[in-house]
Write a protein that holds these residues in place. Structure first.
Motif, PDB file in Angstrom:
ATOM      1  N   SER A  38       0.745  -1.215   0.048  1.00  0.00           N
ATOM      2  CA  SER A  38       0.060  -0.008  -0.091  1.00  0.00           C
ATOM      3  C   SER A  38       0.913   1.191  -0.061  1.00  0.00           C
ATOM      4  O   SER A  38       0.579   2.219  -0.538  1.00  0.00           O
ATOM      5  CB  SER A  38      -0.943  -0.108   1.353  1.00  0.00           C
ATOM      6  N   ALA A  74       0.927   4.352  -2.538  1.00  0.00           N
ATOM      7  CA  ALA A  74       0.694   5.474  -2.007  1.00  0.00           C
ATOM      8  C   ALA A  74       1.763   6.592  -2.468  1.00  0.00           C
ATOM      9  O   ALA A  74       1.305   7.727  -2.996  1.00  0.00           O
ATOM     10  CB  ALA A  74       0.443   5.722  -0.669  1.00  0.00           C
ATOM     11  N   ALA A  86     -13.768   4.837  -2.308  1.00  0.00           N
ATOM     12  CA  ALA A  86     -12.289   4.646  -2.910  1.00  0.00           C
ATOM     13  C   ALA A  86     -12.534   3.872  -4.185  1.00  0.00           C
ATOM     14  O   ALA A  86     -11.994   4.238  -5.117  1.00  0.00           O
ATOM     15  CB  ALA A  86     -11.594   3.900  -1.957  1.00  0.00           C
ATOM     16  N   VAL A 130       1.142   9.631   4.905  1.00  0.00           N
ATOM     17  CA  VAL A 130       0.469   8.623   4.592  1.00  0.00           C
ATOM     18  C   VAL A 130       1.039   7.361   5.424  1.00  0.00           C
ATOM     19  O   VAL A 130       2.275   7.185   5.226  1.00  0.00           O
ATOM     20  CB  VAL A 130       0.454   8.154   3.228  1.00  0.00           C
ATOM     21  N   SER A 147       1.394   3.983   6.139  1.00  0.00           N
ATOM     22  CA  SER A 147       0.909   2.460   5.576  1.00  0.00           C
ATOM     23  C   SER A 147       1.804   1.598   6.418  1.00  0.00           C
ATOM     24  O   SER A 147       2.471   0.833   5.596  1.00  0.00           O
ATOM     25  CB  SER A 147       1.388   2.668   4.126  1.00  0.00           C
ATOM     26  N   MET A 176      -9.238   9.079   2.512  1.00  0.00           N
ATOM     27  CA  MET A 176      -8.470   8.327   3.240  1.00  0.00           C
ATOM     28  C   MET A 176      -7.643   9.352   4.374  1.00  0.00           C
ATOM     29  O   MET A 176      -6.664   9.024   5.032  1.00  0.00           O
ATOM     30  CB  MET A 176      -7.122   7.705   2.813  1.00  0.00           C
ATOM     31  N   TYR A 218      -3.045  10.858   6.513  1.00  0.00           N
ATOM     32  CA  TYR A 218      -3.606   9.766   5.651  1.00  0.00           C
ATOM     33  C   TYR A 218      -3.474   8.351   6.058  1.00  0.00           C
ATOM     34  O   TYR A 218      -2.105   8.243   6.589  1.00  0.00           O
ATOM     35  CB  TYR A 218      -3.263  10.131   4.100  1.00  0.00           C
ATOM     36  N   SER A 263      -3.612   3.954   4.716  1.00  0.00           N
ATOM     37  CA  SER A 263      -3.825   3.242   3.770  1.00  0.00           C
ATOM     38  C   SER A 263      -3.231   1.837   4.053  1.00  0.00           C
ATOM     39  O   SER A 263      -2.601   1.708   4.814  1.00  0.00           O
ATOM     40  CB  SER A 263      -3.037   3.602   2.395  1.00  0.00           C
ATOM     41  N   THR A 307      -6.652   1.907  -1.468  1.00  0.00           N
ATOM     42  CA  THR A 307      -6.385   2.835  -0.420  1.00  0.00           C
ATOM     43  C   THR A 307      -5.184   3.634  -0.552  1.00  0.00           C
ATOM     44  O   THR A 307      -5.023   4.725  -0.346  1.00  0.00           O
ATOM     45  CB  THR A 307      -6.439   2.176   0.961  1.00  0.00           C
ATOM     46  N   GLY A 308      -4.071   2.820  -1.056  1.00  0.00           N
ATOM     47  CA  GLY A 308      -2.910   3.538  -1.151  1.00  0.00           C
ATOM     48  C   GLY A 308      -2.964   4.661  -2.430  1.00  0.00           C
ATOM     49  O   GLY A 308      -2.530   5.783  -2.374  1.00  0.00           O
ATOM     50  N   ARG A 309      -3.410   4.312  -3.524  1.00  0.00           N
ATOM     51  CA  ARG A 309      -3.594   5.111  -4.706  1.00  0.00           C
ATOM     52  C   ARG A 309      -4.637   6.279  -4.305  1.00  0.00           C
ATOM     53  O   ARG A 309      -4.127   7.280  -4.493  1.00  0.00           O
ATOM     54  CB  ARG A 309      -4.338   4.305  -5.753  1.00  0.00           C
ATOM     55  N   ALA A 314      -5.278   7.616  -0.987  1.00  0.00           N
ATOM     56  CA  ALA A 314      -4.336   8.260  -0.075  1.00  0.00           C
ATOM     57  C   ALA A 314      -3.237   9.076  -0.799  1.00  0.00           C
ATOM     58  O   ALA A 314      -3.187  10.483  -0.281  1.00  0.00           O
ATOM     59  CB  ALA A 314      -3.941   7.455   1.164  1.00  0.00           C
TER      60      ALA A 314
END
Length: 425
Positions: A14, A18, A75, A161, A163, A376, A385, A387, A408-410, A412
């Motif tokens: 993730s 991100a 998302a 972010v 993660s 996110m 954020y 992810s 969720t990574g994309r 966030a």
């Protein structure tokens, strides 16, 4: 102090997505990873082949994320599993589809996927800090300011972010570090529990290893609540082990073991095992009556072989007090009734699962009510954020968790970049 628009903490599935997403949206990005290398958990997913996503429609994917999958709807409307496939194909990773819609790189190597992600990060000039454990995140006036590494270095950022993953598979670095930083930012956690994990049973036949190593193909396994109602049923393969049960059907039932024990306030759950899910009870009864009529002179063991694996058959006969070598026709109506019951609804108890460290996936995590599902972003701390697995959602194995991680990574990364660049003005 080194200055970035977006810092991603955690260089897993993730986190890498991100970082790529943030950089593609014009941000100056760094990834901070405590392991010596990126993507350690990615390398062991899908049995080392990396099941990158699943080729099913949105609704079906979300249905395969039974732990709070609805949180991912917004998302999914921005980026979905087909976008993931297009992303890899356009970056030189050819994919193939296997059973149940699972998508793999045609090389059958997770490393292909990891190398592609690392190459994209290099192309986008993303700075990567490895062997760099984070000491804490830095906030000012409910806004993200940056982070401090354990070696005292400080990096500033307009957006961060998180993660960092869950607590499953700690040997890959998932040790739950991110939870304490999320709490520092005002977030609460839903209790963590292991999911996609083998199940424990202290039934006598498990303890004395009667069935250890026996695999049953395409059976229907159900978790029952204290009222005897089915909570969930999965029709797949399973295996008996020295500590309980495992295999695909069991892994999928595992989160429901925890939930049912909690809801019913008990320290065990009952499983019901249907060894012949394609046949109704009536059809099994007819089949056995036919065998008694036509093969009644044969020994019970020989007349019934082929119905279910031999070890399972002998286990049943012994439980029912039937002599396996006696002619089948000597079986009493009561024994026959109980044998049918065993084939269609063998009940046994389980008392939990292996611990979270042995699970593939962490259930629970950051309360999603405190996170904006469209971006996110934290509802408490501007510029923070989340992810991936740190969030309270979890799916079945088969490409569903990794789909959640990429999506969720994309999302966030994209929104973290937009916010950081807005603050440039």
């Amino acid at each position: 102090m080194t200055d970035y628009d977006v810092i991603v903490v955690g260089g897993g599935t993730s986190g890498m997505m991100a970082a790529i997403s943030a950089a593609e949206h014009g941000a100056k990005v760094a990834v901070v990873e405590k392991n010596k290398t990126l993507g350690r958990k990615l390398l062991v997913t899908g049995g080392g082949r990396c099941n990158v996503t699943n080729n099913r429609d949105k609704e079906e994917i979300i249905a395969h994320i039974p732990g709070n999958g609805r949180f991912l709807y917004s998302a999914f409307h921005q980026y979905d599993n087909y976008d993931i496939m297009a992303f890899f194909r356009s970056n030189g990773v050819a994919l193939k589809e296997e059973d149940h819609g699972r998508m793999f790189p045609i090389t059958d190597k997770a490393r292909t996927v990891l190398e592609a992600l690392i190459e994209i990060m290099e192309r986008l000039a993303i700075t990567v800090y490895t062997d760099a454990p984070v000491d804490t995140l830095l906030f000012e006036d409910n806004k993200v300011a940056g982070l401090r590494l354990q070696d005292e270095r400080e990096l500033s950022a307009k957006s961060i972010v998180l993660s960092t993953g869950g607590r499953a598979m700690p040997r890959t670095g998932s040790t739950g570090d991110g939870y304490k930083w999320a709490k520092k930012a005002g977030h609460s956690l839903k209790p963590l529990y292991p999911t996609e994990v083998p199940v424990l049973s202290d039934e006598a036949f498990i303890q004395d290893k009667t069935l250890q190593g026996l695999s049953l193909r395409d059976v229907a396994l159900s978790v029952l609540n204290k009222k005897g109602k089915k909570v969930i049923t999965h029709q797949m393969d399973m295996i008996f082990t020295h500590f309980g049960i495992s295999g695909p059907a069991v892994l999928r039932c595992s989160m429901f073991v925890h939930q049912t024990m909690q809801r019913d306030k008990t320290d065990f759950v009952t499983f019901s095992l249907d060894a012949l899910p394609e046949l109704s009870k009536g059809a099994v009864t007819q089949q056995l009556q036919g065998l008694m009529k036509n093969e009644g002179e044969k020994s019970t063991k020989n007349a019934l072989k082929g119905l279910v694996p031999e070890r399972y058959l002998l286990f049943a006969l012994e439980r029912l007090g039937v002599d396996e070598n006696a002619p089948l026709k000597q079986m009493t109506p009561d024994q026959l009734e109980k044998f049918i019951e065993f084939l269609k609804d063998f009940r046994f108890t389980a008392n939990g699962t292996l611990p979270i460290e042995k699970a593939f996936v962490t259930g629970g995590g950051i309360n999603t009510k405190e996170v904006n599902p469209k971006t996110m972003e934290s509802k408490f701390t501007s510029g923070l954020y989340f992810s991936g697995e740190i969030l309270d959602y979890n799916g079945y194995t088969g490409g569903y968790n990794i789909t959640g991680a990429f999506i969720t990574g994309r999302i966030a990364g994209m929104h973290a970049a937009a916010q950081a660049l807005e603050n440039h003005e």
